[in-house]
Write a protein that holds these residues in place. Structure first.
Motif, PDB file in Angstrom:
ATOM      1  N   HIS A   1      58.932  19.059  27.161  1.00  0.00           N
ATOM      2  CA  HIS A   1      59.888  19.986  26.568  1.00  0.00           C
ATOM      3  C   HIS A   1      59.093  21.039  25.802  1.00  0.00           C
ATOM      4  O   HIS A   1      58.202  20.711  25.034  1.00  0.00           O
ATOM      5  CB  HIS A   1      60.841  19.257  25.612  1.00  0.00           C
ATOM      6  N   SER A   2      59.434  22.301  26.041  1.00  0.00           N
ATOM      7  CA  SER A   2      58.743  23.384  25.354  1.00  0.00           C
ATOM      8  C   SER A   2      59.663  24.589  25.241  1.00  0.00           C
ATOM      9  O   SER A   2      60.703  24.655  25.894  1.00  0.00           O
ATOM     10  CB  SER A   2      57.461  23.776  26.103  1.00  0.00           C
ATOM     11  N   SER A   3      59.261  25.515  24.416  1.00  0.00           N
ATOM     12  CA  SER A   3      60.053  26.732  24.249  1.00  0.00           C
ATOM     13  C   SER A   3      59.132  27.885  23.887  1.00  0.00           C
ATOM     14  O   SER A   3      58.271  27.746  23.023  1.00  0.00           O
ATOM     15  CB  SER A   3      61.083  26.545  23.132  1.00  0.00           C
ATOM     16  N   VAL A   4      59.311  29.003  24.571  1.00  0.00           N
ATOM     17  CA  VAL A   4      58.581  30.213  24.194  1.00  0.00           C
ATOM     18  C   VAL A   4      59.427  31.047  23.239  1.00  0.00           C
ATOM     19  O   VAL A   4      58.951  32.022  22.679  1.00  0.00           O
ATOM     20  CB  VAL A   4      58.177  31.048  25.437  1.00  0.00           C
TER      21      VAL A   4
ATOM     22  N   ILE B   1      52.559   9.679  23.713  1.00  0.00           N
ATOM     23  CA  ILE B   1      52.617  11.132  23.535  1.00  0.00           C
ATOM     24  C   ILE B   1      51.407  11.727  24.239  1.00  0.00           C
ATOM     25  O   ILE B   1      50.265  11.404  23.924  1.00  0.00           O
ATOM     26  CB  ILE B   1      52.603  11.526  22.043  1.00  0.00           C
ATOM     27  N   LEU B   2      51.647  12.587  25.219  1.00  0.00           N
ATOM     28  CA  LEU B   2      50.571  13.200  25.998  1.00  0.00           C
ATOM     29  C   LEU B   2      50.122  14.526  25.399  1.00  0.00           C
ATOM     30  O   LEU B   2      48.945  14.871  25.465  1.00  0.00           O
ATOM     31  CB  LEU B   2      51.027  13.420  27.440  1.00  0.00           C
ATOM     32  N   GLU B   3      51.080  15.264  24.833  1.00  0.00           N
ATOM     33  CA  GLU B   3      50.770  16.573  24.256  1.00  0.00           C
ATOM     34  C   GLU B   3      51.834  16.903  23.224  1.00  0.00           C
ATOM     35  O   GLU B   3      53.023  16.695  23.462  1.00  0.00           O
ATOM     36  CB  GLU B   3      50.773  17.628  25.365  1.00  0.00           C
ATOM     37  N   SER B   4      51.390  17.369  22.057  1.00  0.00           N
ATOM     38  CA  SER B   4      52.362  17.767  21.041  1.00  0.00           C
ATOM     39  C   SER B   4      51.712  18.719  20.043  1.00  0.00           C
ATOM     40  O   SER B   4      50.496  18.779  19.928  1.00  0.00           O
ATOM     41  CB  SER B   4      52.925  16.550  20.298  1.00  0.00           C
ATOM     42  N   ASP B   5      52.561  19.440  19.354  1.00  0.00           N
ATOM     43  CA  ASP B   5      52.123  20.294  18.275  1.00  0.00           C
ATOM     44  C   ASP B   5      52.450  19.594  16.955  1.00  0.00           C
ATOM     45  O   ASP B   5      53.102  18.547  16.943  1.00  0.00           O
ATOM     46  CB  ASP B   5      52.836  21.650  18.359  1.00  0.00           C
ATOM     47  N   ILE B   6      52.066  20.183  15.868  1.00  0.00           N
ATOM     48  CA  ILE B   6      52.209  19.536  14.565  1.00  0.00           C
ATOM     49  C   ILE B   6      53.669  19.236  14.196  1.00  0.00           C
ATOM     50  O   ILE B   6      53.957  18.260  13.527  1.00  0.00           O
ATOM     51  CB  ILE B   6      51.510  20.358  13.459  1.00  0.00           C
ATOM     52  N   HIS B   7      54.603  20.038  14.662  1.00  0.00           N
ATOM     53  CA  HIS B   7      56.010  19.845  14.321  1.00  0.00           C
ATOM     54  C   HIS B   7      56.807  19.208  15.456  1.00  0.00           C
ATOM     55  O   HIS B   7      58.008  19.400  15.560  1.00  0.00           O
ATOM     56  CB  HIS B   7      56.644  21.187  13.935  1.00  0.00           C
ATOM     57  N   SER B   8      56.134  18.462  16.335  1.00  0.00           N
ATOM     58  CA  SER B   8      56.775  17.874  17.508  1.00  0.00           C
ATOM     59  C   SER B   8      56.704  16.359  17.458  1.00  0.00           C
ATOM     60  O   SER B   8      55.757  15.789  16.925  1.00  0.00           O
ATOM     61  CB  SER B   8      56.081  18.358  18.777  1.00  0.00           C
TER      62      SER B   8
ATOM     63  N   ILE C   1      67.291   3.228  28.664  1.00  0.00           N
ATOM     64  CA  ILE C   1      66.374   3.511  27.557  1.00  0.00           C
ATOM     65  C   ILE C   1      66.596   4.962  27.165  1.00  0.00           C
ATOM     66  O   ILE C   1      66.720   5.833  28.032  1.00  0.00           O
ATOM     67  CB  ILE C   1      64.900   3.305  27.977  1.00  0.00           C
ATOM     68  N   THR C   2      66.648   5.253  25.861  1.00  0.00           N
ATOM     69  CA  THR C   2      66.785   6.639  25.415  1.00  0.00           C
ATOM     70  C   THR C   2      65.614   7.018  24.507  1.00  0.00           C
ATOM     71  O   THR C   2      65.110   6.201  23.737  1.00  0.00           O
ATOM     72  CB  THR C   2      68.113   6.894  24.669  1.00  0.00           C
ATOM     73  N   VAL C   3      65.200   8.272  24.647  1.00  0.00           N
ATOM     74  CA  VAL C   3      64.118   8.835  23.846  1.00  0.00           C
ATOM     75  C   VAL C   3      64.630  10.108  23.186  1.00  0.00           C
ATOM     76  O   VAL C   3      65.119  11.019  23.865  1.00  0.00           O
ATOM     77  CB  VAL C   3      62.888   9.162  24.732  1.00  0.00           C
ATOM     78  N   ASP C   4      64.547  10.161  21.868  1.00  0.00           N
ATOM     79  CA  ASP C   4      64.864  11.386  21.128  1.00  0.00           C
ATOM     80  C   ASP C   4      63.580  12.188  20.965  1.00  0.00           C
ATOM     81  O   ASP C   4      62.528  11.631  20.647  1.00  0.00           O
ATOM     82  CB  ASP C   4      65.437  11.072  19.747  1.00  0.00           C
ATOM     83  N   TRP C   5      63.666  13.493  21.184  1.00  0.00           N
ATOM     84  CA  TRP C   5      62.509  14.363  21.051  1.00  0.00           C
ATOM     85  C   TRP C   5      62.895  15.592  20.242  1.00  0.00           C
ATOM     86  O   TRP C   5      64.067  15.950  20.153  1.00  0.00           O
ATOM     87  CB  TRP C   5      61.956  14.764  22.428  1.00  0.00           C
ATOM     88  N   GLN C   6      61.890  16.231  19.663  1.00  0.00           N
ATOM     89  CA  GLN C   6      62.113  17.492  18.951  1.00  0.00           C
ATOM     90  C   GLN C   6      60.795  18.239  18.885  1.00  0.00           C
ATOM     91  O   GLN C   6      59.729  17.645  18.939  1.00  0.00           O
ATOM     92  CB  GLN C   6      62.692  17.242  17.560  1.00  0.00           C
ATOM     93  N   HIS C   7      60.907  19.568  18.832  1.00  0.00           N
ATOM     94  CA  HIS C   7      59.721  20.391  18.602  1.00  0.00           C
ATOM     95  C   HIS C   7      60.099  21.607  17.785  1.00  0.00           C
ATOM     96  O   HIS C   7      61.253  22.036  17.762  1.00  0.00           O
ATOM     97  CB  HIS C   7      59.010  20.777  19.909  1.00  0.00           C
ATOM     98  N   GLY C   8      59.105  22.130  17.086  1.00  0.00           N
ATOM     99  CA  GLY C   8      59.320  23.269  16.213  1.00  0.00           C
ATOM    100  C   GLY C   8      59.336  24.582  16.974  1.00  0.00           C
ATOM    101  O   GLY C   8      59.286  24.623  18.209  1.00  0.00           O
TER     102      GLY C   8
ATOM    103  N   GLY D   1      58.572  27.535  19.007  1.00  0.00           N
ATOM    104  CA  GLY D   1      57.538  27.843  19.986  1.00  0.00           C
ATOM    105  C   GLY D   1      56.600  26.684  20.302  1.00  0.00           C
ATOM    106  O   GLY D   1      55.564  26.895  20.916  1.00  0.00           O
ATOM    107  N   ASP D   2      56.947  25.477  19.879  1.00  0.00           N
ATOM    108  CA  ASP D   2      56.084  24.313  20.087  1.00  0.00           C
ATOM    109  C   ASP D   2      56.419  23.602  21.389  1.00  0.00           C
ATOM    110  O   ASP D   2      57.249  24.042  22.168  1.00  0.00           O
ATOM    111  CB  ASP D   2      56.218  23.329  18.919  1.00  0.00           C
ATOM    112  N   LYS D   3      55.782  22.432  21.578  1.00  0.00           N
ATOM    113  CA  LYS D   3      56.012  21.639  22.785  1.00  0.00           C
ATOM    114  C   LYS D   3      55.754  20.169  22.494  1.00  0.00           C
ATOM    115  O   LYS D   3      55.072  19.822  21.534  1.00  0.00           O
ATOM    116  CB  LYS D   3      55.099  22.109  23.911  1.00  0.00           C
TER     117      LYS D   3
END
Length: 88
Positions: A11-14, A42-49, A67-74, A76-78
């Motif tokens: 999951h990512s966002s520009v 976790i394979l890749e993340s930023d500080i707020h992810s 199975i459910t996984v909650d995710w979040q990113h800050g 422009g993060d991923k």
């Protein structure tokens, strides 16, 4: 132990917005086996992810499960992760 799920999600966002969500994974426990557990890497993340398992079958469960996984990113993060599930 047998691996019954091996899935990667990213999951990512520009856009300059924070995002969050829930990924659901359907699993079927093979006949003669029971649910043992899962592993979230976790394979890749930023500080707020982050990503975390929020629900999974009880150990020893049989049949169709989820199975459910909650995710979040800050802004422009991923975040990307791998989810594995195991039976015995």
């Amino acid at each position: 132990m047998s691996t019954i799920l091996n899935s990667k999600r990213k999951h990512s966002s520009v856009q300059p917005v924070e995002r969050h969500g829930t990924d659901s994974f359907s699993i079927i426990i093979p006949r003669g086996e029971v649910y043992h557990g899962c592993l979230l890497t976790i394979l890749e993340s930023d500080i707020h992810s982050s990503a975390k398992v929020t629900s999974q079958p009880q150990r020893g469960a049989r049949g169709r499960q989820k199975i459910t996984v909650d995710w979040q990113h800050g802004t422009g993060d991923k975040v990307s992760y791998q989810l594995e599930a195991f039976t015995r």
